[in-house]
Design an enzyme around this catalytic site. Structure first.
Site, PDB file in Angstrom:
ATOM      1  N   HIS A  57       0.835  -1.211   0.000  1.00  0.00           N
ATOM      2  CA  HIS A  57       0.000   0.000   0.000  1.00  0.00           C
ATOM      3  C   HIS A  57       0.867   1.259   0.000  1.00  0.00           C
ATOM      4  CE1 HIS A  57      -4.018   1.757   1.679  1.00  0.00           C
ATOM      5  NE2 HIS A  57      -3.345   2.702   1.053  1.00  0.00           N
ATOM      6  N   HIS A  59       1.370   5.132  -1.935  1.00  0.00           N
ATOM      7  CA  HIS A  59       0.885   6.172  -2.856  1.00  0.00           C
ATOM      8  C   HIS A  59       2.103   6.871  -3.455  1.00  0.00           C
ATOM      9  CE1 HIS A  59      -3.351   5.868  -1.573  1.00  0.00           C
ATOM     10  NE2 HIS A  59      -2.856   5.635  -0.370  1.00  0.00           N
ATOM     11  N   LEU A  60       2.261   6.725  -4.775  1.00  0.00           N
ATOM     12  CA  LEU A  60       3.438   7.320  -5.431  1.00  0.00           C
ATOM     13  C   LEU A  60       3.116   8.639  -6.133  1.00  0.00           C
ATOM     14  CD1 LEU A  60       5.191   4.105  -6.816  1.00  0.00           C
ATOM     15  CD2 LEU A  60       5.907   5.531  -4.892  1.00  0.00           C
ATOM     16  N   ARG A  61       1.830   8.955  -6.315  1.00  0.00           N
ATOM     17  CA  ARG A  61       1.377  10.279  -6.812  1.00  0.00           C
ATOM     18  C   ARG A  61       1.677  10.579  -8.278  1.00  0.00           C
ATOM     19  NH1 ARG A  61      -1.965  10.091  -2.794  1.00  0.00           N
ATOM     20  NH2 ARG A  61      -1.271  10.945  -0.816  1.00  0.00           N
ATOM     21  N   ASN A 277      -6.445   8.935   7.260  1.00  0.00           N
ATOM     22  CA  ASN A 277      -7.688   8.213   7.041  1.00  0.00           C
ATOM     23  C   ASN A 277      -7.401   6.733   6.828  1.00  0.00           C
ATOM     24  OD1 ASN A 277     -10.332   7.668   6.592  1.00  0.00           O
ATOM     25  ND2 ASN A 277     -10.391   8.472   4.506  1.00  0.00           N
ATOM     26  N   ASP A 304       0.811   2.521   3.747  1.00  0.00           N
ATOM     27  CA  ASP A 304      -0.078   3.631   3.356  1.00  0.00           C
ATOM     28  C   ASP A 304       0.729   4.935   3.242  1.00  0.00           C
ATOM     29  OD1 ASP A 304      -2.273   5.049   2.505  1.00  0.00           O
ATOM     30  OD2 ASP A 304      -3.391   4.869   4.387  1.00  0.00           O
TER      31      ASP A 304
HETATM   32  O1  DOR Z   1      -4.794   8.994   4.815  1.00  0.00           O
HETATM   33  C1  DOR Z   1      -5.000   8.552   3.704  1.00  0.00           C
HETATM   34  N1  DOR Z   1      -4.360   9.080   2.632  1.00  0.00           N
HETATM   35  N2  DOR Z   1      -5.857   7.570   3.542  1.00  0.00           N
HETATM   36  C2  DOR Z   1      -6.249   7.149   2.315  1.00  0.00           C
HETATM   37  O2  DOR Z   1      -7.058   6.276   2.227  1.00  0.00           O
HETATM   38  C3  DOR Z   1      -5.732   7.813   1.113  1.00  0.00           C
HETATM   39  C4  DOR Z   1      -4.432   8.433   1.369  1.00  0.00           C
HETATM   40  C5  DOR Z   1      -4.005   9.391   0.290  1.00  0.00           C
HETATM   41  O3  DOR Z   1      -4.120   9.074  -0.901  1.00  0.00           O
HETATM   42  O4  DOR Z   1      -3.495  10.461   0.638  1.00  0.00           O
HETATM   43 ZN    ZN Z   2      -7.165   4.032   2.349  1.00  0.00          ZN
END
Ligand code: DOR
Ligand code: ZN
Length: 430
Positions: A57, A59-61, A277, A304
């Site tokens: 999990h 996030h590479l943006r 989140n 995450d």
């Molecule tokens: O805190 C979070 N950031 N929860 C998520 O589900 C998405 C993530 C994000 O893409 O920044």
């Molecule tokens: Zn999430």
């Protein structure tokens, strides 16, 4: 170009010191290596060798928010954190909901060459939760997508969720659910409880997560499909997962490092770095999550890793985006929360941060202990080192680490991707 490396005297999890000879991308010898001709020798006395870490999990943006992170900068952060593979979440701009976008991310990862970047495909078109995305086309693309997720959003429609679960069975895929009943979290700013009441912030109740997990484990059991639950954050979720697993349903789950360490109390300073989140929960939830990870009710740790640009994060609490960095600090936080209190040993860490996530993601080159003929995806860690987290020194383009100034255990000394170092002496090679 090929090279030969000899790791001298590293300790395998649960074992004694051993030498590891690596040539042409694979481990060729394990034990006492007598002939080190042509090899670059690394003195690994006192170090532990783990199978390269695998993150389910990240996030590479990229594409879309290359100011916050790129595939390359996120890959470098991952390598420095001991990872050899990361699964890139689909909530990019454009969304990774077509074969074209997942192939683009996969190629960017291959070109950066620091970790294997395995794209995750969106479940629904545009993450809008209305219509299934081209799951089959993404699965058969060059990116070979196996994990599908609308993460950031919940697949809230139970009929759509059922169809997605059924669809991915054809290629042994898995749906990774961001469990958040959206009707119960409208305007939510933090965990719903005593602290939110005191601060006057709208709460995100535990039941919003638990209700979706309960529904989805039932669905997964009903259609006999693979379900993975992202970032489990409550004690109640753990109980539902325990029950689902007792039924033999094919359900796996992850917990983040931040949910293993931090509580809602951090929100009282209104520093948006702690906005995430699902939100930081109570000390009782943290204790239940640690126990569940120790017992295997929660299968893996996933970061995450959620980089955010300064203008999206350093603002008023209500306007700040949720999410925090994780790749470069994950192993240290797991050592602090699980190894130091005696809840996990190093072999347990290897399971939860490498072997099991590799299996869930279908990444067959990863998650293996060094053995002759096996791809040399390995991490060397110094278990006695301490690091003080300095946001300005992190490889990520963003600075939103919740651990700034904290003193954490353990240091990644070297990472090898297919026999080539991506990190040496604690520094990125490229
Ligand atoms: O805190 C979070 N950031 N929860 C998520 O589900 C998405 C993530 C994000 O893409 O920044
Ligand atoms: Zn999430």
């Amino acid at each position: 170009m090929t090279s030969t490396w000899l790791i001298r005297g590293a300790r395998m999890p649960g074992g004694g010191p051993t030498d590891i000879l690596i040539r042409d991308g694979v481990t060729v010898e394990v034990g006492t290596v007598l002939d080190s001709r042509g090899a670059t020798v690394i003195d690994a006395d006192g170090l532990i060798v783990l199978p390269g870490l695998v993150d389910l999990h990240t996030h590479l943006r990229e594409p879309g928010r290359e100011d916050a992170e790129t595939v390359e900068t996120g890959s470098r952060a991952a390598a420095l954190g001991g990872y050899t593979a990361v699964c890139a979440m689909a909530n990019t701009d454009p969304v990774a909901d077509t074969a074209g976008v997942v192939e683009q991310v996969w190629r960017l990862g291959r070109d950066a060459g620091l970790v294997d970047v395995q794209p995750i495909g969106a479940v629904t078109v545009g993450l809008r939760g209305e219509q299934l995305a081209e799951l089959g086309a993404m699965a058969t693309s060059a990116a070979r997508v196996r994990i599908f997720s609308d993460d950031g959003h919940c697949v809230a429609d139970p009929r759509l969720m059922r169809r997605a679960l059924e669809y991915v069975k054809a290629f042994d895929g898995v749906i990774a659910q961001h469990a958040e009943e959206p009707r119960l979290t409208v305007g939510a700013q933090m965990h719903e409880g005593e602290v939110s009441a005191r601060l006057g912030l709208t709460g995100w109740p535990a039941v919003a997560e638990e209700a979706i997990i309960a529904r989805d484990v039932l669905l997964a059991g009903h259609v006999d499909s693979r379900l993975h639950i992202c970032h489990v954050s409550t004690a109640g979720s753990v109980e539902i997962l325990r029950w689902a697993k007792s039924k033999g349903w094919r359900v796996t789950a992850e917990v983040t490092p931040h949910h293993l360490l931090l509580t809602e109390e951090y929100v009282t300073g209104y520093d948006p770095v702690f906005k995430v989140n699902p939100p930081l929960r109570t000390a009782a939830d943290v204790a239940a999550l640690r126990q569940a990870l120790a017992e295997g009710v929660i299968d893996v740790v996933a970061t995450d890793h959620a980089p955010h640009a300064v203008e999206d994060k350093e603002c008023e609490w209500a306007y700040a985006r949720p999410g925090m960095l994780g790749l470069q600090t994950a192993l240290s936080v797991v050592v602090k929360t699980m190894v130091e209190p005696g809840l996990l040993d190093w072999d347990g860490v290897a399971d939860r941060m490498s072997r099991i996530p590799a299996r869930i993601a279908g990444l067959t080159d990863h998650g293996h202990d060094p053995a002759p003929g096996v791809p040399a995806n390995l991490t060397l860690v110094d278990p006695t080192a301490r690091v003080r987290v300095d946001p300005s020194q992190l490889a990520s383009l963003s600075r939103n680490t919740p651990y700034a100034g904290m003193d954490l255990p353990c240091q990644v000394v070297a990472t090898f991707l297919r026999g080539e170092p991506t990190v040496l002496d604690g520094k990125a090679v490229r």
